[in-house]
Design a protein around this motif. Structure first.
Motif, PDB file in Angstrom:
ATOM      1  N   ASN A 160      -3.339   4.043  -2.560  1.00  0.00           N
ATOM      2  CA  ASN A 160      -3.287   3.675  -3.977  1.00  0.00           C
ATOM      3  C   ASN A 160      -4.409   2.734  -4.384  1.00  0.00           C
ATOM      4  OD1 ASN A 160      -2.111   1.733  -2.324  1.00  0.00           O
ATOM      5  ND2 ASN A 160      -0.940   0.861  -4.008  1.00  0.00           N
ATOM      6  N   TYR A 161      -5.157   2.201  -3.437  1.00  0.00           N
ATOM      7  CA  TYR A 161      -6.280   1.336  -3.811  1.00  0.00           C
ATOM      8  C   TYR A 161      -7.569   2.133  -3.942  1.00  0.00           C
ATOM      9  CZ  TYR A 161      -3.072  -2.325  -2.403  1.00  0.00           C
ATOM     10  OH  TYR A 161      -1.990  -3.138  -2.275  1.00  0.00           O
ATOM     11  N   GLN A 209      -8.876   3.942  -1.453  1.00  0.00           N
ATOM     12  CA  GLN A 209      -9.598   4.016  -0.192  1.00  0.00           C
ATOM     13  C   GLN A 209      -9.199   5.281   0.546  1.00  0.00           C
ATOM     14  OE1 GLN A 209      -7.834   0.530   1.273  1.00  0.00           O
ATOM     15  NE2 GLN A 209      -9.607  -0.754   0.885  1.00  0.00           N
ATOM     16  N   MET A 229       0.831  -1.197   0.000  1.00  0.00           N
ATOM     17  CA  MET A 229       0.000   0.000   0.000  1.00  0.00           C
ATOM     18  C   MET A 229       0.864   1.246   0.000  1.00  0.00           C
ATOM     19  SD  MET A 229      -2.865   1.094   2.729  1.00  0.00           S
ATOM     20  CE  MET A 229      -3.728  -0.447   2.659  1.00  0.00           C
ATOM     21  N   ASP A 288     -12.098   4.643  -7.936  1.00  0.00           N
ATOM     22  CA  ASP A 288     -11.677   3.375  -8.537  1.00  0.00           C
ATOM     23  C   ASP A 288     -10.174   3.276  -8.604  1.00  0.00           C
ATOM     24  OD1 ASP A 288     -14.418   3.446 -10.878  1.00  0.00           O
ATOM     25  OD2 ASP A 288     -14.204   2.485  -8.919  1.00  0.00           O
ATOM     26  N   GLY A 289      -9.538   4.414  -8.843  1.00  0.00           N
ATOM     27  CA  GLY A 289      -8.080   4.411  -8.946  1.00  0.00           C
ATOM     28  C   GLY A 289      -7.487   5.008  -7.684  1.00  0.00           C
ATOM     29  N   GLN A 312     -14.326   3.124   0.276  1.00  0.00           N
ATOM     30  CA  GLN A 312     -13.805   3.150  -1.085  1.00  0.00           C
ATOM     31  C   GLN A 312     -14.261   4.435  -1.743  1.00  0.00           C
ATOM     32  OE1 GLN A 312     -11.977   0.550  -2.133  1.00  0.00           O
ATOM     33  NE2 GLN A 312     -11.518   1.507  -4.094  1.00  0.00           N
TER      34      GLN A 312
END
Lengths: 699, 296
Positions: free
Chosen positions: B44-45, B47, B25, B76-77, B73
């Protein structure tokens, strides 16, 4: 003087002293004889008053005479004596009169008494009579009351009511004309009827009894008949055995198995029952098959039943043996020292003894490979162990790196996470071990089999950690709830291992075997090549400098398998240390990279290496391929090659260094760097080509 | 770096995956709430995690206090940058910027208030937004990223007013020089450019890599972080982290940090926060002394 006079008159006096009865007799005697003088008669004639007067006169005379005598004596003189004598005679006569009077008085008294007595007696007799009569009266009265109170037995009988009686009784008994008026006759008639009825009923009763007897006899006969049938049926069963085999319905065989199963210890029995049930259920589900049952799971019992029976022999024999052997051993210890260790060894062997019967399960997978599982029960430790073996339809040539994949020791390791099967699951065993000096069961697992937790669950044994129980009993429901999942996991495990086996053979030759349905994940041209694939030991993995993160995160257990892959392109060498979890492929292999090209680059000093690792480790779900995702490892390796290509080709040219780039850019990339972390374009979008474009990152 | 690892827990699929996620992460962005009690961090996820600063900094802080209060979340990126207005949290990642209400953000299932995408020239790929900057006087937001331009967006109307072009490679970071008002932007091309917001023109350019004291050619020339307080500027990236005097465009102090830094912020002249290659946010309470780390 008086005594003399009484002597003279004795015979007459005697007679007068008698009883009135004798007096009566005397009277009659007197009458008869007339000789005797009867004073009694004289008494009747004389007057008592006159006698009393006479008595008084006599007493006076006596007194007078005595006084005269006295006077004369006191005077003295000669003629006194004669006078005294004269007076003496007179007084004697008076005395005689007195005596007579006395006697008469006595006789009168006696007579009076006798008369009273008589009268009294008469009164007594009447009194007695009265009493007798009174008594009789009372007696009679009592008898009368008794008679009046008398209850005839007939009143206790519940006779039928009058109406019923007149209705039912036949006229010769009821005699209505007579009985209506006369209650006595009526009662008699009713009693008659009662008697009549009772006789009839008694008759019926006898009849019924005799019937019952007859029927009982018949039943006996039929029972005999049926019991004679049993041996005949048995013989038919025997005769039908060949037919059973012909029709593939081995009832007898199943029956025999169940017979043997009765001697199994409880956990093995639970396992046997549940496994058979599951096997049959699976076979039923595939009902479209021809009657030849496609047995994906077959259960059998192995071992010696006699030994199992021998376990339950009465302990007297063994105790005698023990005492004998103890005595022997005492003697021999003096001679041979090493017996102490041998004794401990024997104790250990005793503790780890297995039950003579074991259950064999054969799991057949789709590609005809079979997993043979043999379950044992350690009696003193109350745990079950398993030994596994995989056989394939065709002979397998084991590549060097695949040595551990299918080895019986490790093929079932960590079927469930953390279930490494090296420690006994029963906490109570530790105390037993301490007694005989066993440190851990790990040393004996090769021989005894692995005591996995799922094996205990299949045998229905549950060892709760929080509250250790004294006796753990085998539970069918526990086994049933785990059976299906465990069987599925076992099958998946065998198949994934076999798939890996095949893949390793290819990897060792430097070819990454990517199947056609996974080709879309990679670009057409991949230049980097896999040159080496070897196993490394757990300790070696831990020593590597670029694997520290994984080790610290607790992902490098000693139950995992470790490999080293080497990917090369030109002067660039990429080392990849791979951690293969026994739970492959649901748990992905983990790659740690070290690139040797213009210095050593690892995830600690190069973000792009970190990104490459992320692409392979975190985004593994894209690389799973079609179910059952056995292609994961090979896809990951291929992806690694692609990533190395991208890395090398997109490396920015360092102006301070002379010369052209070693790796010309061949891949189509829109941008070389992206984002604050300046990521290389590692994502591959089929068929657009490589781009750092949007793709669903894992969340 | 120490990690508390629960060795006793057998690692199933979920645990392994989460551990791998955490290992790989990267936290790209952070922002403090208007009340000062919470810190939002984006990774980077995609979140965003909200940490309670008051709990983490209190004297009774336990391990639990250093865990997020809520995680959701957001994109998306990756979430490359975040800023906070007095009521909203603005986050930007792959191509669009979203707004969240701070008051609602602590509740589960929070939804974004609005989302906007600046007008891009190409449609082949969606460029990322690397930096967000609030201009409170104008009530506008400046976005800069993969398409090498700076876009200004009016926060009330949501329309994109200006597009400042000048960078030859994508923009990494932005900083606001309040007095002028000017915007500083640092980019992959190695230059720090100053823009006047009223005229929408480039006023000054500092090519950091050309200065020998701070340039590190083996790293590259890219500028990844910028901070300014109108007279001074700190920037770093490929070249070393340097403190510049803006009017004279001269480097004054070079910080001895070997690794290229991603974020730097002045906070009351005392606290300097800098995030590196991990899932952690290091908090410095005095210059150079790292007190503790917040972990995702």
């Amino acid at each position: 003087m008086s005594s003399e006079s009484s002597k003279k008159r004795k015979p007459k006096v005697i007679r007068s002293d008698g009883a009135p009865a004798e007096g009566k007799r005397n009277r009659s005697d007197t009458e008869q004889e007339g000789k005797y003088y009867s004073e009694e008669a004289e008494v009747d004639l004389r007057d008592p008053g006159r006698d009393y007067e006479l008595y008084k006169y006599t007493c006076q005379e006596l007194q007078r005479l005595m006084a005269e005598i006295q006077d004369l004596k006191s005077r003295g003189g000669k003629d006194v004596a004669v006078e005294i004598e004269d007076r003496r005679i007179q007084s004697c006569v008076h005395f005689m009169t007195l005596k007579k009077l006395n006697r008469l008085a006595h006789i009168r008294l006696k007579k009076g008494r006798d008369q009273t007595h008589e009268a009294k007696q008469k009164v007594d007799a009447y009194h007695l009579q009265l009493q007798n009569l009174l008594y009789e009266v009372m007696h009679l009265q009592k008898e009368i009351t008794k008679c009046l109170e008398f209850k005839s037995k007939h009143e206790e009988i519940d006779l039928v009511s009058l109406e019923e009686f007149y209705k039912e009784a036949p006229p010769d008994i009821s005699k209505a004309e007579v009985t209506m008026g006369d209650p006595h006759q009526q009662t008699l008639a009713r009693l008659d009827w009662e008697l009549e009825q009772r006789k009839r009923l008694a008759e019926k009763y006898r009849e019924c009894l005799s019937n019952k007897e007859k029927i009982l006899k018949e039943i006996e006969v039929k029972k005999e008949y049926l019991s004679s049938l049993q041996p005949r049926l048995n013989s038919i069963m025997q005769a039908s055995l060949p037919v059973q085999e012909y029709l593939f319905m081995p009832f007898d065989q199943a029956h025999k198995q169940y017979e043997t199963a009765r001697h199994l210890p409880p956990p093995l029995y639970v396992l046997f029952v549940q496994a058979t049930a599951y096997g049959q259920a699976c076979a039923h589900m595939k009902s479209s098959q021809p009657p030849r049952q496609d047995k994906t799971l077959s259960v059998a019992i192995e071992g010696s039943v006699d030994e199992a029976k021998a376990l339950f022999k009465p302990p007297e024999d063994s105790q005698d043996d023990e005492s004998d052997s103890d005595a022997e051993e005492e003697q021999t210890t003096k001679r041979r020292r090493p017996t102490l260790g041998v004794q401990l060894d024997d104790k250990r062997k005793e503790m780890l003894k297995r039950h003579p019967l074991s259950v064999m399960l054969d799991l057949k997978c789709k590609d005809d490979s079979v997993l043979h599982l043999t379950f044992y029960y350690l009696m003193n430790l109350n745990i079950m162990t398993v030994k596994a073996k995989v056989t394939t339809a065709t002979e397998l040539i084991t590549p060097i790196s695949a040595g551990d994949l299918l080895s019986p020791d490790s093929v079932l390791s960590c079927l469930y996470p953390g279930d490494h099967g090296k420690k006994t699951p029963n906490p109570a065993n530790q105390y037993q071990f301490d007694k005989v000096g066993i440190l851990t069961l790990r040393d004996y697992v090769l021989d005894l089999g692995h005591p996995y937790l799922w094996v205990q669950k299949l045998g229905g044994l549950h060892f709760p950690k929080e509250q250790p129980q004294h006796t753990v009993i085998a539970d069918h429901s526990l086994s049933a709830s785990h059976m299906e999942t465990t069987m599925k996991l076992l099958k998946t495990r065998v198949q994934s291992r076999l798939a890996l086996h095949k893949q390793f053979a290819s990897l060792e030759h430097g070819i990454v075997p990517v199947t056609s349905d996974c080709q879309y994940l990679f670009p057409a041209k991949v230049v980097s090549r896999l040159v080496k694939w070897v196993t490394i030991a757990h300790e070696d993995y831990m020593e590597l400098h670029f694997t520290k993160d994984i080790v610290e995160a607790g992902l490098a257990e000693d139950t995992n398998l470790y490999y080293m892959a080497l990917v090369e392109r030109g002067t660039a060498k990429l080392q990849a240390a791979v951690v293969l979890n026994p739970g492959y492929s649901s748990i992905p292999p983990i790659f740690q990279l070290c690139l040797n090209w213009k210095g050593e680059k690892t995830n600690s000093n190069d973000d792009n290496i970190r990104a490459m690792e992320s692409e392979v480790n975190v985004c593994y779900k894209e690389l799973c391929g079609p179910r059952p995702s056995h292609q994961l490892l090979t896809n990951q390796l291929q992806r690694l090659c692609v990533l190395l290509d991208v890395y090398l080709e997109t490396e920015s040219h360092d102006d301070s260094v002379e010369g052209p780039k070693e790796f010309p850019q061949e891949k189509m990339c829109l941008r070389l760097f992206r984002g604050p972390s300046r990521m290389k374009p590692f994502k591959y979008n089929h068929p657009q080509g490589i781009s750092p474009g949007k793709k669903n990152s894992e969340s | 770096m120490e990690r508390a690892v629960p060795h006793a827990v057998p690692l199933g699929q979920m645990e392994v995956f989460q551990a791998l996620q955490r290992l790989h992460m990267t936290i790209f962005s952070q922002s403090v709430s208007p009340c000062g009690k919470f810190l939002a961090a984006g990774n980077n996820y995609g979140q965003i995690a909200i940490f309670s600063l008051s709990a983490a900094l209190s004297s009774e802080a336990k391990e639990e206090s250093k865990k997020p209060v809520v995680t959701f979340q957001a994109h998306d990126g990756p979430v490359y940058s975040m800023v906070s207005t007095d009521r909203h949290l603005l986050s930007a990642g792959d191509g669009e910027v979203k707004a969240w209400l701070w008051a609602e953000i602590l509740k589960k299932g929070c939804k974004e208030l609005w989302r906007r995408q600046p007008p891009y020239r190409t449609s082949l790929e969606v460029p990322e937004i690397n930096a967000l900057l609030l201009v409170p006087k104008e009530n506008s937001l400046i976005l800069a990223g993969g398409d090498c331009q700076l876009h200004t967006m009016d926060l009330e109307t949501g329309t994109f007013t200006r597009a400042l072009r000048g960078h030859t490679d994508y923009v990494h970071c932005l900083a606001l020089r309040e007095r002028s008002p000017e915007v500083l932007s640092g980019g992959e091309d190695g230059a720090v450019r100053l823009w006047d917001l009223r005229t929408a023109k480039e006023v000054q350019t500092i090519e950091v890599y050309k200065h020998e004291e701070c340039s590190r050619p083996h790293n590259g020339r890219w500028i990844s972080c910028l901070a300014t307080d109108s007279d001074w500027m700190v920037c770093g990236g490929g070249p070393a982290l340097t403190l510049w005097h803006l009017r004279s465009s001269t480097p004054t102090t070079i910080f001895p940090i070997r690794v290229p830094q991603k974020h730097v912020t002045f906070y009351q002249d005392l606290v300097l926060t800098a995030a590196g290659n991990s899932s952690r946010v290091d908090v410095f309470t005095n210059l150079g002394y790292r007190a503790f780390s917040l972990s995702f």
